[in-house]
Design an enzyme around this catalytic site. Structure first.
Site, PDB file in Angstrom:
ATOM      1  N   ASP A  25       0.832  -1.209   0.000  1.00  0.00           N
ATOM      2  CA  ASP A  25       0.000   0.000   0.000  1.00  0.00           C
ATOM      3  C   ASP A  25       0.865   1.256   0.000  1.00  0.00           C
ATOM      4  O   ASP A  25       1.970   1.249   0.552  1.00  0.00           O
ATOM      5  CB  ASP A  25      -0.909  -0.034   1.246  1.00  0.00           C
ATOM      6  CG  ASP A  25      -2.049   0.964   1.139  1.00  0.00           C
ATOM      7  OD1 ASP A  25      -2.293   1.494   0.037  1.00  0.00           O
ATOM      8  OD2 ASP A  25      -2.697   1.225   2.175  1.00  0.00           O
ATOM      9  N   ASN A  73     -10.747  -2.850  -6.135  1.00  0.00           N
ATOM     10  CA  ASN A  73      -9.950  -1.861  -6.871  1.00  0.00           C
ATOM     11  C   ASN A  73     -10.574  -1.454  -8.209  1.00  0.00           C
ATOM     12  O   ASN A  73     -10.155  -0.464  -8.812  1.00  0.00           O
ATOM     13  CB  ASN A  73      -8.516  -2.360  -7.099  1.00  0.00           C
ATOM     14  CG  ASN A  73      -7.648  -2.305  -5.855  1.00  0.00           C
ATOM     15  OD1 ASN A  73      -6.696  -3.068  -5.700  1.00  0.00           O
ATOM     16  ND2 ASN A  73      -7.954  -1.398  -4.928  1.00  0.00           N
TER      17      ASN A  73
HETATM   18  C1  FPP Z   1      -2.069   0.109  -3.240  1.00  0.00           C
HETATM   19  O1  FPP Z   1      -1.558   1.418  -3.202  1.00  0.00           O
HETATM   20  C2  FPP Z   1      -1.523  -0.590  -4.372  1.00  0.00           C
HETATM   21  C3  FPP Z   1      -2.250  -1.169  -5.364  1.00  0.00           C
HETATM   22  C4  FPP Z   1      -3.710  -1.168  -5.416  1.00  0.00           C
HETATM   23  C5  FPP Z   1      -1.579  -1.807  -6.487  1.00  0.00           C
HETATM   24  C6  FPP Z   1      -0.413  -2.664  -6.132  1.00  0.00           C
HETATM   25  C7  FPP Z   1       0.371  -2.779  -7.343  1.00  0.00           C
HETATM   26  C8  FPP Z   1       1.700  -2.712  -7.429  1.00  0.00           C
HETATM   27  C9  FPP Z   1       2.648  -2.663  -6.301  1.00  0.00           C
HETATM   28  C10 FPP Z   1       2.257  -2.678  -8.790  1.00  0.00           C
HETATM   29  C11 FPP Z   1       2.968  -3.823  -9.276  1.00  0.00           C
HETATM   30  C12 FPP Z   1       2.541  -5.171  -8.907  1.00  0.00           C
HETATM   31  C13 FPP Z   1       2.947  -6.233  -9.589  1.00  0.00           C
HETATM   32  C14 FPP Z   1       2.602  -7.579  -9.171  1.00  0.00           C
HETATM   33  C15 FPP Z   1       3.757  -6.077 -10.803  1.00  0.00           C
HETATM   34  P1  FPP Z   1      -2.576   2.608  -3.362  1.00  0.00           P
HETATM   35  O2  FPP Z   1      -2.677   2.949  -4.791  1.00  0.00           O
HETATM   36  O3  FPP Z   1      -3.875   2.270  -2.701  1.00  0.00           O
HETATM   37  O4  FPP Z   1      -1.856   3.731  -2.579  1.00  0.00           O
HETATM   38  P2  FPP Z   1      -2.547   4.916  -1.764  1.00  0.00           P
HETATM   39  O5  FPP Z   1      -3.238   4.276  -0.595  1.00  0.00           O
HETATM   40  O6  FPP Z   1      -1.389   5.765  -1.349  1.00  0.00           O
HETATM   41  O7  FPP Z   1      -3.489   5.623  -2.692  1.00  0.00           O
END
Ligand code: FPP
Length: 247
Positions: A25, A73
């Protein structure tokens, strides 16, 4: 020994976690705080995935399960969702050979029905390509939700009962576990969430019944292999009793 035969009560005090699950996250905040689009945070997050996977053998982690995209998501903007799907395809294309050479077996959990067919094909191919590896078992949760997983498992189990192939009175916890997407994995020992949020957000609900949790303030794109090693070093001191009293 089959993965699901690994019994948590056999764990030795002081041993490191064999199965670590991570809620990655903070990508969005990482990018926004730099005045960049959220997708830039996800791109940097993808680089961290490589570092963390490659650190697993020296840290004694045999199973790594990462939450890449949840069933919730899809509520994000179309730009972010399609950008993430493109990033997953790019990751598979770029990393496949490296994962193969590094002894990593890749599996995906989650519902594939809603994913685009080209991506599903790439996921299937990567699973087949790395099926002979066993040094690290990397499981990527994509369109995954714990409630959705239990619901799908229950539907399949109910269909077996209706067809007369399974008796309702024979269903116990291990029967249900065998219908989950994770049927080939031991339960996670440790669940890490980065970015300072202290929630589990529908991740491995059934499987984490006895997991330890670590909520880390670092945002995922800043979560290095050294940070990972630090978190794991604290784990060995924990006394996991699984509801029992240690003699
Ligand atoms: C949460 O951060 C992250 C995600 C929903 C996506 C996770 C994806 C990756 C780490 C990219 C690559 C993965 C692979 C397997 C290649 P957020 O967007 O919710 O962050 P925030 O809470 O700061 O908005």
């Amino acid at each position: 020994m089959a993965a699901k035969d690994i019994r948590p009560d056999e764990e030795q005090p002081g041993a490191g976690p064999a199965h670590v699950a991570i809620i990655m996250d903070g990508n969005g905040r990482w990018a926004t705080s730099r005045g960049r689009p959220r997708l830039v945070g996800h791109q940097h997050g993808a680089r961290r995935v490589r570092d963390i996977v490659e650190a697993c053998p020296r840290l004694g982690v045999e199973y790594l399960t990462i939450f890449a995209f949840s069933t919730e998501n899809w509520k994000r903007t179309q730009v972010e969702v399609s950008g993430l799907m493109t990033l997953f395809k790019r990751y598979i294309k770029r990393e496949a050979q490296r994962l193969l050479q590094s002894g990593v077996r890749v599996r995906f959990i989650g519902d594939r029905v809603r994913l685009d067919s080209a991506l599903v094909q790439m996921m299937d191919n990567l699973e087949a390509l790395t099926a002979g590896n066993s040094l690290v078992n990397l499981t990527i949760a994509l369109n995954y939700g714990g409630r959705d997983e239990v619901t799908r498992a229950t539907q399949r189990m109910a269909a077996e009962v209706a067809a007369g192939r399974l008796k309702a009175e024979d269903v116990d916890a291990s029967t249900l576990a065998s219908y989950l997407d994770t049927c080939m994995l031991p339960d996670p020992d440790l669940v890490i969430r980065t970015s300072g949020e202290a929630r589990i957000s529908n991740f491995l609900l059934w499987q984490s019944a006895y997991a330890e949790y670590e909520f880390i303030d670092t945002l995922w794109p800043d979560f290095t292999a050294d940070c990972f090693a630090d978190v794991l070093s604290g784990y060995g001191a924990r006394d996991r009793r699984f509801g029992a009293v240690r003699a």
